[in-house]
Each structure stands twice: as structure tokens, then as C-alpha cells.
Design an enzyme around this catalytic site. Sequence first.
Site, PDB file in Angstrom:
ATOM      1  CD  GLU A   1      -2.781  -1.516   2.289  1.00 57.03           C
ATOM      2  OE1 GLU A   1      -3.443  -2.578   2.323  1.00 57.03           O
ATOM      3  OE2 GLU A   1      -2.830  -0.658   3.178  1.00 57.03           O
TER       4      GLU A   1
ATOM      5  CB  THR B   1      -5.320  -1.851  14.164  1.00 56.53           C
ATOM      6  OG1 THR B   1      -5.575  -1.010  15.302  1.00 56.53           O
ATOM      7  CG2 THR B   1      -6.634  -2.251  13.515  1.00 56.53           C
TER       8      THR B   1
ATOM      9  CD  GLU C   1      -7.896   1.292   4.097  1.00 52.85           C
ATOM     10  OE1 GLU C   1      -7.127   1.026   3.145  1.00 52.85           O
ATOM     11  OE2 GLU C   1      -7.887   0.693   5.180  1.00 52.85           O
TER      12      GLU C   1
END
Lengths: 313, 313
Positions: B23, B165, B177
Site C-alpha cells: 500500500e 490493529t 484509508e
Amino acid sequence: MTARRVLNPVQRVAIFGGTHGNELSGVFLVNHWLKHGEEIARPGIEVRPFITNPGAVEKCVRYVDTDLNRVFDSENLRNENNLNLSYEVKRAQYINSIFGPKGSEDAYDVILDLHNTTSHMGATLILEDSKDDFTIQMFNYIKTSMAPLACSVLLIEHPRLKYATTRSIAKHPIGVEVGPQPQGVLRADVLDKMRRIIKHALDFINYFNDGKEFLPCILEVFKVLDNVAYPRNANGDCTAIIHNNLQDQDWKELKPGDPMFLTLDGRMIAYEGDCIVYPTFINEAAYYEKNQAFTTTQKMTLCAQAIRCTEPK
Amino acid sequence: MTARRVLNPVQRVAIFGGTHGNELSGVFLVNHWLKHGEEIARPGIEVRPFITNPGAVEKCVRYVDTDLNRVFDSENLRNENNLNLSYEVKRAQYINSIFGPKGSEDAYDVILDLHNTTSHMGATLILEDSKDDFTIQMFNYIKTSMAPLACSVLLIEHPRLKYATTRSIAKHPIGVEVGPQPQGVLRADVLDKMRRIIKHALDFINYFNDGKEFLPCILEVFKVLDNVAYPRNANGDCTAIIHNNLQDQDWKELKPGDPMFLTLDGRMIAYEGDCIVYPTFINEAAYYEKNQAFTTTQKMTLCAQAIRCTEPK
């Protein structure tokens, strides 16, 4: 009267999926057709769906050791040093033994190899040989059948860039590239385009074998000029990304002076070529490791002679 | 007079990139800020950019052994069986030793963890605790500052689904995100949105430390209801894909009877719930292996009390 090429009927067609294991449309379609072959069956023709890189498909990665779609050169295909061969070179030799041998009369007539890209290329057909009248006629048929949906043709014939693709073992190698689709994702719109291309390709072959004559045609193609690298600093770190104005603009003209890259401090880097080009494979995920930001192409028009089959059934 | 929460000033903030190594927006921004820290510097606050999963970043994969963003539970963080720990659990313990310990007074005040998704979620902030007035106030400030660009808030508080997380070690864990972006790709538009969110988050903290009072506010959030699985046959093979009507429709309402999946033989599978839901993470690449086609949410409105800092500088 114009020249006409009389060609043998097409007897064996392969449809390859999973040459890159994370390009899922082809994997999904080929796995479907392996169980439900009626959709791709055509009378008198062997149509064989085949997963080319099952190791990569299993892991949902592009490849295990090396890019399968670049190893079908004579050196790799003949290499007998079995102990040190990569998974993909072994696989290439196996695929060549079934669908080739490459360059021989025994090779399959047609291989349709199914790929996805993260670039906004839409439905794209990849041509390897500008003299291949049969394939040019097929592409013309597919383009016409897909209209009004755009279907672009990329010609990868190049004096320096050699691809040695998986499909190159066939007499008529055909790349099918549909995007945008992220790696590891299945999109219904992308799947539908790919599926329609295959239907039209098989219909064309069927008509050809049936004796239909295809009249001389012209085909607009985008011929590969060069690859453009990402800007990097002395440490080899990428210092700029594709500019917003270029992102998603595959097949659109890029003029000298147009924005090409953007640095993190907001500086624009312009395209500095001396002519208009048509970029493609813009921001393709798999090409970061090859340091290719995009590929430039030029537009040209190919002409194909009329073709007809020798022995209509 | 309304209630007001008086809170300690924020002293330590971390910005995490590369929790998932493919990512790339967060990886690229954090690597940039490690060399050029002035953009994220704020007076009197330690702001520390940090690459959390360098092994995964190096390989450009989500993770090496296991998802780093799901292992910050007490069992993994305390596990001392060093020989058999996965790369990510070892890494989690290391990260916890620097930015935690989780749940302690020594933990960092704020962690902003940067993520991308292949889903069309736009700019999204992820909230872990519906009672965290400080973070709700921050999200309200960010949403207002980002307007007219949409910035959605996902609340992952759930009786059954537990995430553990990476950011959860902070007193105020914040997920950022942004999508859609394919894995292994950097898009300028996505990078820009993420960068603006971080700027506004740090500005908010700066104003808060400076003594600015944030008045009571309300915040619209999408609260996680459940995950929806792909249809599969007896062999475990996926038999349908996200329907065109649902693809790219994150945060839009899905009503009972609306198309949800499409099978390869053209059959539509409708959503059969008993109420309107708001799907998100639709067709996220990383969730195929978790067999999650999308996540359903419900809309709700949170109220936060006014907040002010104890000791204005």
C-alpha cells in the site's frame, strides 16, 4: 483483382490464463472453461483452455521465480541444465512441448493469452508481427464486433525491445490485455470485455474455416516506441510519480511540454520528446520493478491482404 | 453550560507507513518525511514517521508471514517463544516496545496509520472507539477541512469482529484509508488526499495544544455490521463476483433485492438482508484470502463533548 492469401484452416487454438498469476480475469475464465467448455467450442476446431503458471496462480503473484511472459526465447527453451532452471523456465519448456515447438509446423495455430493491467487501457489486443495478415484480419473483425466499445491494438514489433512471450510459440500469437483492474481483483466489467473478445476471436476463426473470405482491410495500431523510466535520485529511490494529467490517459496524445511526472515537493516534470506520442501501460503495477513508468507508442495504419481458407469444410 | 472534557496536551504522535507493504502511498510519504521532516513538524510535539513492516515493503507484498495489522493483541504482544514467532509478531513486539506499551500511560498519544485500498472508498478515517471524544473532534475538524471533498468515517467497534490493529497501541488510534489504488501502485490523486488528511490532523493537534476549545460536535459515521462472503461451491471455488451495480459503490445504500453478485453463467444474486446497509471495502484485493467480498455498515451519528487542553502553552 487484388492479391489474396490462401491459408490453411485453423485446427488448434489455445486460450492461456494465469501467465501472470495475479491477473485474475484470465485465471477465472480459463478455470470456468475447463469445466464448462461449450462456450468456447467451435465445430472442427480444438479449443484448449490452459493455466500456464499454476504456481503463481496458487500464490496469487505475478510469478514465482521470473516473468513467464519473457522467457520463451530459444536459449531458455533449449536449456537442459535442469537442476538450475527457474520454475518458470521449466514451465516454459513444458508449455512449449505441448503447444509448440515454437517456430515449427507442429505449433498451435493460435494462442490467445489473457492478461490484465492496472493501466486504463480498456480492451486491448496485442499484435507481434505487422505482416501477420490472418491476425490483422482477426483484430479488425474483433474491433468491429466490439464497437462502439473501444478496442485498441498494440503492436510490439521493435528493433531492440524483445518480449519472448508465452503466446509466441503459436503461429499466430495474440495478447489480450484488459484494464484497469488491480492485481488480485476480479471486476465484472473487465471480465465481460475479455469474454467478448474471446467470443469474437473464436467466431472469426469459425467463419474463416467455413470458407468466408475476408476482404483487404486496414487496422489502426499503436506501435511501441520506447519505455519511459521513473526519475530516480543517486540512491536509486524514485523521486516522482505519474502526474495527475497523465494518469488514466492511455492512448491519448502526449505532446512535448505536457506534464508527465510530479515530485513530492510539487515540481512538474514535462515530456520533452520532439513529437506527439501515445502513452500506454501508464502506471502499471508490475512495471515498477522494471522501472517503466509508461510506454510510448506511435499511431500507424496496417494494411492486410484478403484472406481465405484453402479447404472450406 | 455544557460538559467539557479537559485533556492533557498531545506530546507524541507517530505516522505509520508500510503496515501493509504494497500500500504505497503511506510508504512513499513516510520515506519522504523521514528525510524532509519540516512538513510534519509542529511546535512542541514529537511527530515521528515510521515504516512498520520493512520486510513487506522490501518485497512489495502485504505481509511476510501474517497480517501485521491483526496481531496487536495481548497474547501476541506478550508471547516470549522467540523461536517460533512470525516476522510480523516479532515486529509487533518491537513496535509496541517503541510506541507502546499498548494500554499504558507510556504509549504514544496519537498514531496515524496510513493505508490504501483497491475499493472506491475515497478518503476514509477509521475510528476504533465511539467514546473517544478527542478523535471524534479531530475527525470532525478533518472532514470540515477536506470539504467539499468527501471524507467518510468508518467505526470498527464491534462485539465480535476484533481487529488488533498496529495503531491500537496508541491512546488515540487513527486509521487513514485512501482508495481506489491498486496494490503496488502510486497514484498522485490518492497521495494528495492522504497528505492533506495528515496536514489537517497535525494542525488540529497543534490548535488543541495551543488552547483552542473545540465545541461539542456531531459526526456521521458508518459502523461495521458484518462481512459478506463470496459465494463458493462445494470445492471451495468462488462461483460469483461483485455485480457491476455494486462495484465502486462504497458508502452508497444497498437495499434488500439489489444486485450483489454475478455468476459466470449470468445469474444475479441479490442482497437479502432486512434493512438498508452501506457497503464498504467492496472488492478489496487483500480480502479475497479472508473470503470477504465487502463489509456492511450502518449510518449513525456520534456526539462528542467539547474538549480543551489542560495546560495551554
